[in-house]
Design an enzyme around this catalytic site. Structure first.
Site, mmCIF file in Angstrom:
data_model
loop_
_atom_site.group_PDB
_atom_site.id
_atom_site.type_symbol
_atom_site.label_atom_id
_atom_site.label_comp_id
_atom_site.label_asym_id
_atom_site.label_seq_id
_atom_site.Cartn_x
_atom_site.Cartn_y
_atom_site.Cartn_z
ATOM 1 N N SER A 65 23.537 26.748 -38.884
ATOM 2 C CA SER A 65 23.111 27.563 -37.733
ATOM 3 C C SER A 65 22.230 28.708 -38.195
ATOM 4 O O SER A 65 22.331 29.169 -39.338
ATOM 5 C CB SER A 65 24.333 28.159 -37.031
ATOM 6 O OG SER A 65 23.933 29.081 -36.045
ATOM 7 N N TYR A 116 32.558 32.630 -36.885
ATOM 8 C CA TYR A 116 31.696 31.434 -36.801
ATOM 9 C C TYR A 116 30.523 31.559 -37.779
ATOM 10 O O TYR A 116 30.231 30.621 -38.537
ATOM 11 C CB TYR A 116 31.190 31.313 -35.365
ATOM 12 C CG TYR A 116 30.123 30.269 -35.131
ATOM 13 C CD1 TYR A 116 30.452 28.938 -34.887
ATOM 14 C CD2 TYR A 116 28.760 30.608 -35.106
ATOM 15 C CE1 TYR A 116 29.473 27.984 -34.631
ATOM 16 C CE2 TYR A 116 27.781 29.665 -34.856
ATOM 17 C CZ TYR A 116 28.143 28.354 -34.613
ATOM 18 O OH TYR A 116 27.166 27.412 -34.368
HETATM 19 P P1 NAD Z 1 28.675 20.739 -28.179
HETATM 20 O O1 NAD Z 1 29.778 21.441 -27.517
HETATM 21 O O2 NAD Z 1 27.912 19.748 -27.397
HETATM 22 O O3 NAD Z 1 29.186 19.994 -29.488
HETATM 23 C C1 NAD Z 1 30.226 20.443 -30.293
HETATM 24 C C2 NAD Z 1 31.180 19.285 -30.424
HETATM 25 O O4 NAD Z 1 32.133 19.593 -31.435
HETATM 26 C C3 NAD Z 1 31.984 19.015 -29.165
HETATM 27 O O5 NAD Z 1 31.329 18.123 -28.308
HETATM 28 C C4 NAD Z 1 33.259 18.440 -29.728
HETATM 29 O O6 NAD Z 1 33.268 17.030 -29.601
HETATM 30 C C5 NAD Z 1 33.236 18.794 -31.193
HETATM 31 N N1 NAD Z 1 34.458 19.484 -31.545
HETATM 32 C C6 NAD Z 1 34.745 20.798 -31.389
HETATM 33 N N2 NAD Z 1 36.012 21.037 -31.773
HETATM 34 C C7 NAD Z 1 36.533 19.845 -32.187
HETATM 35 C C8 NAD Z 1 37.782 19.431 -32.686
HETATM 36 N N3 NAD Z 1 38.791 20.307 -32.872
HETATM 37 N N4 NAD Z 1 37.967 18.121 -32.971
HETATM 38 C C9 NAD Z 1 36.974 17.232 -32.786
HETATM 39 N N5 NAD Z 1 35.753 17.560 -32.332
HETATM 40 C C10 NAD Z 1 35.552 18.855 -32.028
HETATM 41 O O7 NAD Z 1 27.710 21.867 -28.757
HETATM 42 P P2 NAD Z 1 26.517 21.818 -29.824
HETATM 43 O O8 NAD Z 1 25.848 23.111 -29.662
HETATM 44 O O9 NAD Z 1 25.745 20.579 -29.739
HETATM 45 O O10 NAD Z 1 27.291 21.875 -31.216
HETATM 46 C C11 NAD Z 1 27.068 20.974 -32.268
HETATM 47 C C12 NAD Z 1 26.903 21.727 -33.566
HETATM 48 O O11 NAD Z 1 25.722 22.505 -33.498
HETATM 49 C C13 NAD Z 1 28.032 22.708 -33.892
HETATM 50 O O12 NAD Z 1 28.387 22.600 -35.254
HETATM 51 C C14 NAD Z 1 27.396 24.055 -33.629
HETATM 52 O O13 NAD Z 1 27.978 25.066 -34.420
HETATM 53 C C15 NAD Z 1 25.973 23.774 -34.038
HETATM 54 N N6 NAD Z 1 25.000 24.730 -33.552
HETATM 55 C C16 NAD Z 1 24.793 24.881 -32.208
HETATM 56 C C17 NAD Z 1 23.873 25.808 -31.776
HETATM 57 C C18 NAD Z 1 23.599 26.016 -30.312
HETATM 58 O O14 NAD Z 1 22.942 26.986 -29.958
HETATM 59 N N7 NAD Z 1 24.045 25.141 -29.433
HETATM 60 C C19 NAD Z 1 23.162 26.599 -32.688
HETATM 61 C C20 NAD Z 1 23.405 26.417 -34.042
HETATM 62 C C21 NAD Z 1 24.330 25.485 -34.463
#
Ligand code: NAD
Ligand code: MG
Length: 302
Positions: free
Chosen positions: A194, A207
């Site tokens: 991230s 985080y």
């Molecule tokens: P999202 O909510 O669509 O995806 C996150 C997924 O993590 C969830 O769908 C869930 O299935 C899974 N998850 C969470 N806790 C879990 C658990 N205990 N057991 C099994 N699965 C679990 O959101 P996203 O933003 O697509 O997140 C995906 C990745 O991207 C994450 O690692 C997040 O930190 C990273 N990220 C997101 C952003 C943003 O702005 N959206 C920015 C930087 C990094």
């Protein structure tokens, strides 16, 4: 998709456009569902075109039901890969939708639900994916959790700390250890980092620290696994419109989400997936390991 800002606009036009770039006020409980989001995120359903870059590969994408994981699953399938997705049981409707797109691309979809904060479940995930796909070539450690509805370090609870560290770090190590039984020469691991690893927000201090640790882990894993012909990299997204945001950010931050980037807007999951495709491709990224690709809307990752 939200258009990029136009530098030739007047101030009045700017404030109009700012309104258009804000998101409607909305909140969900974690983990959040795609169907409750306004606007619906773009996962590349109508836009991503494959060109055989992952032909015949088998991938496991944790958190592949929604957001960035769904966009990665769709792109991988259109590039010729069979895809297993991990997710929480309460996300079944999102997982079914991702599976539908994988199958529509003519590839095999495997659904492997389970809570990754549980060690046995996390360790068992790669085996379940391999049972359905017959092997594993690409592991995407994408599942992640954050909590930003707090004002001070003094508000951070032990339950939140446990959930953030276990989901983002413990599970990444457990799943990777278990996947290594199946990954051979030419395989790769891609971790979701991230912008928070570089520009941490105080409300996301736990985080952000896991994301810095993921970058660090990526370097050590690449160092060790290079001798086995396995590449390890990370993608560092900036603000991306996914269920994680309305499920964990306060309402006023959701409305302005992404406006503080040089490109002036949040990104869509579809704009992040191509970085994962590049890093997964044994041909395009054959000499790329231990690196972090930023997809941040202009925030620096060095
Ligand atoms: P999202 O909510 O669509 O995806 C996150 C997924 O993590 C969830 O769908 C869930 O299935 C899974 N998850 C969470 N806790 C879990 C658990 N205990 N057991 C099994 N699965 C679990 O959101 P996203 O933003 O697509 O997140 C995906 C990745 O991207 C994450 O690692 C997040 O930190 C990273 N990220 C997101 C952003 C943003 O702005 N959206 C920015 C930087 C990094
Ligand atoms: Mg989800």
């Amino acid at each position: 998709m939200t258009p990029a800002p136009d530098p030739t606009r007047t101030t009045e036009e700017d404030s109009l456009a700012d309104d258009q770039q804000s998101f409607p006020a909305q909140q969900q409980e974690p983990p959040g569902l795609t169907g409750a989001m306004t606007p619906t995120p773009d996962h590349g359903e109508q836009s991503y075109r494959g060109s055989g870059r992952l032909d015949g590969l088998r991938a496991l994408v944790t958190g592949g039901d929604s957001g960035i994981g769904r966009a990665v699953a769709i792109a991988f399938a259109r590039e010729g890969a069979d895809v297993a997705i991990g997710y929480l049981p309460e996300e079944e409707e999102d997982a079914q939708e991702t599976a539908r797109w994988i199958r529509e691309a003519g590839r095999r979809a495997a659904l492997v639900p389970g809570d990754l904060t549980d060690e046995a479940t996390a360790r068992g995930l790669p085996d379940r994916a391999v049972q359905e796909l017959g092997g594993l070539d690409v592991l995407v450690n994408n599942a992640g959790f954050q909590m930003a509805r707090r004002d001070s370090v003094e508000d951070v609870t032990t339950d939140e700390l446990d959930r953030v560290l276990k989901t983002n770090l413990y599970a990444l190590v457990w799943v990777t250890q278990s996947a290594l039984k199946h990954l051979g020469e030419g395989a790769s691991i891609i971790n979701n980092s991230s912008i928070q690893a570089y520009e941490p927000s105080s409300s996301l201090l736990d985080y952000a620290s896991t994301k810095a640790a993921i970058n660090n882990l990526t370097v050590n894993l690449a160092g060790e696994l290079g001798a086995r012909g396995i590449r390890v990299n990370a993608v560092a997204p900036g603000p991306i419109w996914t269920p994680l945001q309305p499920a964990t950010q306060p309402e006023e931050k959701v409305q302005k989400f992404g406006q503080d980037t040089p490109l002036g807007r949040a990104g869509q999951p579809a704009e992040v997936a191509p970085a994962f495709v590049f890093l997964a491709s044994p041909r395009d990224a054959s000499y790329v390991s231990a690196t972090v690709v930023g997809v941040t809307g202009g925030k620096p990752v060095f």
